[in-house]
Scaffold this motif. Structure first.
Motif, PDB file in Angstrom:
ATOM      1  N   LEU A   1       0.997  -0.868  -0.119  1.00  0.00           N
ATOM      2  CA  LEU A   1       0.053   0.096  -0.567  1.00  0.00           C
ATOM      3  C   LEU A   1       1.123   1.280   0.514  1.00  0.00           C
ATOM      4  N   PRO A   2      -0.007   2.164  -0.883  1.00  0.00           N
ATOM      5  CA  PRO A   2       1.527   3.118  -0.859  1.00  0.00           C
ATOM      6  C   PRO A   2       1.063   4.376   0.487  1.00  0.00           C
ATOM      7  N   PRO A   3       1.694   5.477   0.868  1.00  0.00           N
ATOM      8  CA  PRO A   3       1.599   6.255   1.919  1.00  0.00           C
ATOM      9  C   PRO A   3       0.467   6.541   1.542  1.00  0.00           C
ATOM     10  N   ARG A   4       0.232   7.444   3.070  1.00  0.00           N
ATOM     11  CA  ARG A   4      -1.643   8.757   2.931  1.00  0.00           C
ATOM     12  C   ARG A   4      -1.111   9.746   3.159  1.00  0.00           C
ATOM     13  N   ASN A   5      -1.824  10.763   2.658  1.00  0.00           N
ATOM     14  CA  ASN A   5      -1.313  12.142   2.824  1.00  0.00           C
ATOM     15  C   ASN A   5      -0.307  12.940   3.159  1.00  0.00           C
ATOM     16  N   VAL A   6      -0.129  12.337   1.624  1.00  0.00           N
ATOM     17  CA  VAL A   6       0.999  13.189   1.110  1.00  0.00           C
ATOM     18  C   VAL A   6       0.759  14.631   0.903  1.00  0.00           C
ATOM     19  N   ARG A   7       2.018  15.950   1.675  1.00  0.00           N
ATOM     20  CA  ARG A   7       1.581  16.926   1.471  1.00  0.00           C
ATOM     21  C   ARG A   7       2.867  17.613   1.166  1.00  0.00           C
ATOM     22  N   LEU A   8       2.920  18.964   1.129  1.00  0.00           N
ATOM     23  CA  LEU A   8       4.360  19.963   0.461  1.00  0.00           C
ATOM     24  C   LEU A   8       3.389  20.904   1.576  1.00  0.00           C
ATOM     25  N   THR A   9       4.407  21.221   2.412  1.00  0.00           N
ATOM     26  CA  THR A   9       4.352  22.556   3.180  1.00  0.00           C
ATOM     27  C   THR A   9       5.318  22.942   3.074  1.00  0.00           C
ATOM     28  N   SER A  10       4.899  24.724   3.569  1.00  0.00           N
ATOM     29  CA  SER A  10       6.614  25.762   4.055  1.00  0.00           C
ATOM     30  C   SER A  10       5.684  26.760   4.894  1.00  0.00           C
ATOM     31  N   HIS A  11       6.263  27.123   5.790  1.00  0.00           N
ATOM     32  CA  HIS A  11       6.488  27.913   6.787  1.00  0.00           C
ATOM     33  C   HIS A  11       8.322  28.789   6.766  1.00  0.00           C
ATOM     34  N   ASN A  12       8.116  29.971   6.559  1.00  0.00           N
ATOM     35  CA  ASN A  12       9.181  30.924   6.508  1.00  0.00           C
ATOM     36  C   ASN A  12       9.985  30.728   5.431  1.00  0.00           C
ATOM     37  N   MET A  13       9.457  30.141   4.095  1.00  0.00           N
ATOM     38  CA  MET A  13      10.077  29.676   3.448  1.00  0.00           C
ATOM     39  C   MET A  13      11.034  28.737   3.483  1.00  0.00           C
ATOM     40  N   ASP A  14      11.180  27.660   3.864  1.00  0.00           N
ATOM     41  CA  ASP A  14      11.482  26.597   4.231  1.00  0.00           C
ATOM     42  C   ASP A  14      10.336  25.727   3.421  1.00  0.00           C
ATOM     43  N   LEU A  15      10.336  24.026   3.437  1.00  0.00           N
ATOM     44  CA  LEU A  15       9.209  23.147   1.837  1.00  0.00           C
ATOM     45  C   LEU A  15      10.083  21.947   2.680  1.00  0.00           C
ATOM     46  N   TYR A  16       9.076  21.207   2.824  1.00  0.00           N
ATOM     47  CA  TYR A  16       8.707  19.532   3.636  1.00  0.00           C
ATOM     48  C   TYR A  16       7.750  18.897   2.613  1.00  0.00           C
ATOM     49  N   LEU A  17       8.180  17.213   2.842  1.00  0.00           N
ATOM     50  CA  LEU A  17       7.534  17.057   2.661  1.00  0.00           C
ATOM     51  C   LEU A  17       7.020  16.117   3.120  1.00  0.00           C
ATOM     52  N   ARG A  18       5.586  15.776   3.997  1.00  0.00           N
ATOM     53  CA  ARG A  18       4.828  15.251   4.810  1.00  0.00           C
ATOM     54  C   ARG A  18       3.862  14.726   3.928  1.00  0.00           C
ATOM     55  N   TRP A  19       3.750  12.864   5.036  1.00  0.00           N
ATOM     56  CA  TRP A  19       3.230  12.236   4.634  1.00  0.00           C
ATOM     57  C   TRP A  19       2.547  11.240   5.913  1.00  0.00           C
ATOM     58  N   LYS A  20       1.871   9.727   6.012  1.00  0.00           N
ATOM     59  CA  LYS A  20       1.562   9.332   6.685  1.00  0.00           C
ATOM     60  C   LYS A  20       1.659   7.657   6.267  1.00  0.00           C
ATOM     61  N   PRO A  21       2.043   6.536   6.928  1.00  0.00           N
ATOM     62  CA  PRO A  21       2.390   5.577   6.507  1.00  0.00           C
ATOM     63  C   PRO A  21       0.925   4.772   6.231  1.00  0.00           C
ATOM     64  N   PRO A  22       1.461   3.712   5.406  1.00  0.00           N
ATOM     65  CA  PRO A  22       0.074   3.142   5.159  1.00  0.00           C
ATOM     66  C   PRO A  22      -0.171   1.953   5.887  1.00  0.00           C
ATOM     67  N   GLU A  23      -1.748   1.859   6.209  1.00  0.00           N
ATOM     68  CA  GLU A  23      -1.927   1.140   7.523  1.00  0.00           C
ATOM     69  C   GLU A  23      -2.208   0.031   6.799  1.00  0.00           C
ATOM     70  N   ASN A  24      -1.713  -0.522   8.163  1.00  0.00           N
ATOM     71  CA  ASN A  24      -1.999  -2.201   8.661  1.00  0.00           C
ATOM     72  C   ASN A  24      -0.864  -2.959   7.454  1.00  0.00           C
ATOM     73  N   VAL A  25       0.156  -1.999   7.790  1.00  0.00           N
ATOM     74  CA  VAL A  25       1.530  -2.260   7.402  1.00  0.00           C
ATOM     75  C   VAL A  25       2.301  -2.768   8.123  1.00  0.00           C
ATOM     76  N   SER A  26       3.920  -3.901   8.879  1.00  0.00           N
ATOM     77  CA  SER A  26       3.967  -4.143   9.815  1.00  0.00           C
ATOM     78  C   SER A  26       5.635  -4.243   9.226  1.00  0.00           C
ATOM     79  N   GLY A  27       6.964  -4.490  10.166  1.00  0.00           N
ATOM     80  CA  GLY A  27       7.842  -4.836   9.518  1.00  0.00           C
ATOM     81  C   GLY A  27       8.820  -3.461   9.214  1.00  0.00           C
TER      82      GLY A  27
END
Length: 315
Positions: free
Chosen positions: A23-49
């Motif tokens: 399963l792919p990652p969830r809630n993938v989004r770009l954010t910027s605060h004071n002109m920085d740049l972050y890519l954030r996401w959440k892990p896929p559900e029901n994945v172990s290891g």
């Protein structure tokens, strides 16, 4: 995106994920605060290891120019503005990013974030505020936040500062001043009252779509109404005149003062032995002896003859 297209996109992702087995990652989004740049996401559900992620940066909305970013990371974010990555983020750049899951020998499909324009989508952080009491007013000094890429002056030009202030505990009585300078003196305040100040940066809404964050509350007390300058100047001038007068008198009459304090006349010889009580065995203890001090008198520069009559001890 319309509802049918959204459903088709979700179905395509699900089918691809099932085909690859991850399963792919969830809630993938770009954010910027004071002109920085972050890519954030959440892990896929029901994945172990052990799960690792790999990310890419896409320059421009067309995704033609792709640069690798964080690779084989277990974190749920990637700072694309980190200088160590060498991605050369620009203050007016348009970016997109993607991330996928790596697990053992398999990998999910890439999941893309929404595009982001740095100067329009960054969130401007709170400024730093310093207060100095100035009698019945308060001086406010504002320092703009530091940007990760470029500076606030280069990106937005001359910004404005919305200064809000009110007596502590009376926020409903807040007053507002919009200034362009980073330093302003608030006047018309109540004396001996504690005021709280909060500042928010304002830029043209056409340049940035997000409201800036307000600073923390900073409080300072006013003092009394300052006295007129002459009230302080008069005592100082009087003390200065008195000091000058004393110096002049000391210079003009220094000889007379020295003669008065340091006389050169000596005690006549017959009286030198009587300045102190005798300690001879012939002296009668019952008799009282009083020491004396002799001061010579001058008349037209002549020394008067000393009285050489013997002094009898007082009975």
């Amino acid at each position: 995106m319309s509802l049918p297209r959204c459903c088709c996109f979700m179905a395509l992702v699900s089918v691809t994920a099932l085909a690859s087995g991850i399963l792919p990652p969830r809630n993938v989004r770009l954010t910027s605060h004071n002109m920085d740049l972050y890519l954030r996401w959440k892990p896929p559900e029901n994945v172990s290891g052990q799960i690792l992620y790999s990310t890419k940066l896409h320059v421009g909305f067309d995704r033609d120019l792709v640069r690798p970013a964080c690779v084989n990371t277990s974190a749920l974010l990637c700072e694309l503005s980190d200088p160590d990555l060498g991605l050369n983020i620009m203050e007016f750049g348009e970016y997109n990013a993607s991330v996928r899951v790596l697990s053992e020998n398999e990998a999910s499909d890439w999941v893309y974030s929404l595009p982001l324009t740095m100067d329009r989508d960054t969130v401007i952080g709170p400024p730093t505020v310093a207060l100095v009491s100035m009698g019945a007013g308060i001086e406010v000094t504002v320092t703009a936040p530091e940007f990760k890429v470029s500076s606030i002056a280069r990106v937005f030009g001359h910004v404005k500062y919305n200064v809000s202030y009110w007596p502590r505990g009376r926020a409903q009585q807040a007053s507002h001043v919009l200034v362009q300078q980073n330093r302003v003196v608030l006047s018309g305040m109540e004396p001996w009252t504690e005021y709280c100040v909060q500042v928010q940066i304002q830029v043209d809404s056409g340049r940035n779509r997000h409201p800036a964050e307000a600073s923390e509350l900073v409080c300072e007390s006013t003092a009394g109404v300052p006295s007129a300058p002459w009230v302080t100047a008069v005592p100082l001038f009087g003390a200065l005149v008195l000091t000058v007068a004393l110096v002049v008198v000391a210079v003009v009459y220094h000889k007379a003062i020295c003669h008065l304090l340091c006389t050169k006349d000596s005690t006549p010889m017959p009286l030198q032995d009587l300045r102190e009580c005798p300690h001879s065995p012939l002296f009668v203890p019952e008799e009282r002896c009083n020491p004396f001090t002799m001061t010579p008198c001058h008349d037209e520069g002549e020394l008067l003859p000393a009285d050489t009559r013997p002094l009898r001890p007082e009975l």
